[in-house]
Design a protein around this motif. Structure first.
Motif, short mmCIF file in Angstrom:
data_model
loop_
_atom_site.label_atom_id
_atom_site.label_comp_id
_atom_site.label_asym_id
_atom_site.label_seq_id
_atom_site.Cartn_x
_atom_site.Cartn_y
_atom_site.Cartn_z
N SER A 199 0.86 -1.19 0.00
CA SER A 199 0.00 0.00 0.00
C SER A 199 0.89 1.24 0.00
CB SER A 199 -0.93 0.00 1.21
OG SER A 199 -0.21 -0.11 2.42
N THR A 200 1.54 1.45 -1.14
CA THR A 200 2.48 2.56 -1.28
C THR A 200 2.12 3.36 -2.53
OG1 THR A 200 4.10 1.52 -2.76
CG2 THR A 200 4.25 0.97 -0.41
N SER A 201 2.79 4.48 -2.71
CA SER A 201 2.63 5.27 -3.93
C SER A 201 3.87 5.14 -4.81
CB SER A 201 2.38 6.74 -3.58
OG SER A 201 3.45 7.24 -2.79
N SER A 202 4.50 3.98 -4.78
CA SER A 202 5.76 3.78 -5.47
C SER A 202 5.61 3.72 -6.98
CB SER A 202 6.41 2.48 -4.98
OG SER A 202 7.65 2.27 -5.61
N ASP A 203 6.64 4.19 -7.68
CA ASP A 203 6.72 4.06 -9.13
C ASP A 203 7.56 2.85 -9.54
OD1 ASP A 203 5.22 6.36 -9.65
OD2 ASP A 203 6.97 7.65 -9.54
N THR A 204 8.22 2.23 -8.58
CA THR A 204 9.09 1.08 -8.86
C THR A 204 8.77 -0.03 -7.87
OG1 THR A 204 10.80 1.98 -7.40
CG2 THR A 204 10.95 2.52 -9.76
N PRO A 205 9.08 -1.30 -8.20
CA PRO A 205 8.76 -2.41 -7.30
C PRO A 205 9.29 -2.17 -5.88
CG PRO A 205 9.45 -3.25 -9.42
CD PRO A 205 9.68 -1.78 -9.47
N VAL A 206 8.46 -2.50 -4.90
CA VAL A 206 8.83 -2.22 -3.51
C VAL A 206 9.63 -3.35 -2.89
CG1 VAL A 206 6.91 -0.64 -3.13
CG2 VAL A 206 6.58 -3.09 -2.70
N TYR A 207 9.72 -4.48 -3.57
CA TYR A 207 10.63 -5.55 -3.13
C TYR A 207 11.15 -6.26 -4.36
CZ TYR A 207 6.44 -8.49 -3.68
OH TYR A 207 5.32 -9.11 -4.17
N THR A 208 12.23 -6.97 -4.20
CA THR A 208 12.86 -7.64 -5.33
C THR A 208 12.87 -9.16 -5.20
OG1 THR A 208 15.06 -7.45 -4.29
CG2 THR A 208 14.36 -5.66 -5.76
N GLY A 209 12.63 -9.65 -3.99
CA GLY A 209 12.75 -11.09 -3.76
C GLY A 209 11.61 -11.89 -4.36
N GLU A 210 11.85 -13.18 -4.52
CA GLU A 210 10.81 -14.09 -4.99
C GLU A 210 9.83 -14.35 -3.84
OE1 GLU A 210 10.56 -15.46 -8.10
OE2 GLU A 210 12.22 -14.15 -8.67
N VAL A 211 8.60 -14.65 -4.21
CA VAL A 211 7.62 -15.02 -3.19
C VAL A 211 7.45 -16.53 -3.19
CG1 VAL A 211 6.44 -12.80 -3.29
CG2 VAL A 211 5.65 -14.68 -4.74
N ALA A 212 7.12 -17.06 -2.03
CA ALA A 212 7.03 -18.51 -1.87
C ALA A 212 5.72 -19.04 -2.44
CB ALA A 212 7.14 -18.86 -0.39
N PRO A 213 5.70 -20.31 -2.82
CA PRO A 213 4.44 -20.93 -3.25
C PRO A 213 3.38 -20.79 -2.15
CG PRO A 213 6.29 -22.36 -3.76
CD PRO A 213 6.84 -21.24 -2.93
N GLY A 214 2.14 -20.57 -2.57
CA GLY A 214 1.03 -20.46 -1.62
C GLY A 214 0.75 -19.07 -1.11
N VAL A 215 1.57 -18.10 -1.50
CA VAL A 215 1.39 -16.73 -1.01
C VAL A 215 0.26 -16.04 -1.77
CG1 VAL A 215 2.46 -14.43 -0.96
CG2 VAL A 215 3.73 -16.42 -0.18
N HIS A 216 -0.49 -15.23 -1.05
CA HIS A 216 -1.48 -14.33 -1.68
C HIS A 216 -1.01 -12.90 -1.51
CE1 HIS A 216 -5.02 -12.33 -3.01
NE2 HIS A 216 -5.18 -11.74 -1.83
N ILE A 217 -1.19 -12.08 -2.56
CA ILE A 217 -0.73 -10.69 -2.56
C ILE A 217 -1.90 -9.77 -2.88
CG2 ILE A 217 0.83 -9.01 -3.61
CD1 ILE A 217 2.53 -11.54 -4.47
N ASN A 218 -2.10 -8.75 -2.04
CA ASN A 218 -3.03 -7.65 -2.33
C ASN A 218 -2.18 -6.43 -2.67
OD1 ASN A 218 -5.49 -9.07 -1.63
ND2 ASN A 218 -4.93 -8.80 0.52
N ALA A 219 -2.23 -6.00 -3.92
CA ALA A 219 -1.47 -4.81 -4.36
C ALA A 219 -2.47 -3.68 -4.56
CB ALA A 219 -0.71 -5.10 -5.64
N ILE A 220 -2.50 -2.73 -3.63
CA ILE A 220 -3.59 -1.75 -3.64
C ILE A 220 -3.12 -0.31 -3.75
CG2 ILE A 220 -5.08 -3.31 -2.34
CD1 ILE A 220 -3.86 -0.25 -0.55
N GLY A 221 -1.80 -0.08 -3.82
CA GLY A 221 -1.31 1.28 -3.75
C GLY A 221 -1.30 2.03 -5.07
N SER A 222 -0.76 1.43 -6.11
CA SER A 222 -0.59 2.14 -7.38
C SER A 222 -1.88 2.10 -8.19
CB SER A 222 0.56 1.52 -8.18
OG SER A 222 0.27 0.18 -8.50
N TYR A 223 -2.14 3.21 -8.90
CA TYR A 223 -3.40 3.32 -9.64
C TYR A 223 -3.24 4.08 -10.96
CZ TYR A 223 -3.30 7.92 -7.48
OH TYR A 223 -2.90 9.17 -7.08
N GLN A 224 -2.00 4.22 -11.42
CA GLN A 224 -1.73 4.90 -12.69
C GLN A 224 -0.80 4.03 -13.53
OE1 GLN A 224 -0.28 8.86 -12.01
NE2 GLN A 224 -2.16 9.55 -11.02
N PRO A 225 -0.82 4.21 -14.86
CA PRO A 225 -0.02 3.35 -15.74
C PRO A 225 1.48 3.38 -15.48
CG PRO A 225 -1.66 4.53 -17.01
CD PRO A 225 -1.69 5.11 -15.63
#
Length: 336
Positions: A199-225
């Motif tokens: 939940s950020t206003s970032s223009d670039t990815p906020v993390y770089t690491g891989e996510v583990a199997p079974g993870v759920h992600i809610n990406a709610i911060g960015s809203y522009q192309p």
């Protein structure tokens, strides 16, 4: 007309009820029973701000309204809020204004409820650890909603300002039965998480690491192309990418548009709209190892169903301030 302040709404809030209301709005939208135009953004060049208008109707469930939000960054220089807004809720039968609601709190709880619905259908039922990247205004609503649908025990936090993250950690430990810890590195914060919220206003990815199997992600911060929170690798490896609205997402969500431009994702790989899952027209989580992503850009149909929820509950409990807009007038009532 009824005026409902943020404190009125906070008094009335039951997050489980708001999640149910938002689920109705999502299902109505995906069943093509709403009229939800894309937001209109009017630049105000002299002030360096934007005025944003988001109308919607959902006739089958009695909802008609519009959210207005302004973002004027220069307000900081004069000691005023950068973001201001209201939701106007109208009578679906007559078009008469029924309520005017302060929009900041409503938006935070609506956005939280969207993630709550997504988490209900897409996160593993046994999820215990939540990672939150960004601890600003949206974070509390996100946490409240996820706690309403999953038994979270640990919350791992990362924020650009570590002090704000520490303050948020102390605050949520006072409010909820969770243990909260703060990490300097966002990749450490997502390590071992069952659910990740960005939940950020970032223009670039906020993390770089891989996510583990079974993870759920809610990406709610960015809203522009041009904005994004998730690395392309996460979008490309996810088994299910779910959105509120295909139309809005392919026009506004940099988290998907940038991977599409890179050739690492395509529109036809969007698994479903969340309302299609609610209406049993698409599958939610089917396997414990699936990586699932909910990408939210916000949409007005959710705002108006939440406005209706607060309005109807306020009437029952006698909350809010009544304002008389004045009687009807005609030429005969005008004095010379």
């Amino acid at each position: 007309m009824l005026i409902l302040s943020s404190s009125d709404q906070q008094y009335l809030l039951n997050m489980s009820e708001v999640i149910d209301a938002v689920a109705v709005g999502l299902e109505e939208y995906s069943a093509a029973r709403t009229n939800t135009p894309l937001r209109t953004i009017l630049p105000v060049s002299k002030s360096g701000g934007n005025a944003i208008f988001m109308p919607a109707s959902a006739e089958e469930v009695g909802c008609l309204g519009m959210k207005y939000v302004s973002t004027f960054p220069n307000n900081r220089k004069i000691g005023k809020k950068v973001i201001n807004g209201v939701v106007l809720f109208m009578d679906i039968e007559t078009g008469e204004p029924l309520a005017l609601l302060e929009a900041s709190y409503l938006t935070v709880m609506r956005t939280g409820a969207l993630s709550g619905v997504a988490t209900k259908y897409l996160a593993r039922p046994d999820s215990k650890t939540l990672s939150m990247i960004g601890t600003g205004e949206q974070a509390l609503g996100q946490l409240q909603a996820i706690l309403a649908v999953r038994n979270i025990e640990k919350v791992k936090l990362n924020n650009r300002s570590k002090q704000k993250a520490l303050e948020f950690a102390a605050h949520i430990e006072r409010l909820f039965p969770v243990t909260a810890s703060v990490f300097d590195n966002p990749d450490e914060a997502i390590n071992g998480a069952d659910i990740i919220v960005t939940s950020t206003s970032s223009d670039t990815p906020v993390y770089t690491g891989e996510v583990a199997p079974g993870v759920h992600i809610n990406a709610i911060g960015s809203y522009q192309p041009t904005m994004r929170e998730l690395p392309t690798s996460v979008i490309s490896q996810a088994q299910k990418v779910v959105v509120e609205s295909r139309d809005a997402t392919v026009k506004e969500a940099g988290d998907l548009l940038i991977p599409i431009q890179e050739g690492k994702f395509s529109v036809d790989r969007i698994h479903a709209e969340l309302g299609e899952i609610i209406g049993n027209r698409a599958a939610g989580r089917e396997d414990e190892s699936e990586i699932t992503v909910f990408k939210s850009v916000g949409f007005a149909a959710a705002d108006i169903v939440v406005a209706k929820y607060f309005y109807e509950k306020a009437l029952k409990e006698g909350i809010g301030q009544r304002v008389e807009l004045g009687p009807a007038w005609s030429l005969s009532t005008i004095k010379a």
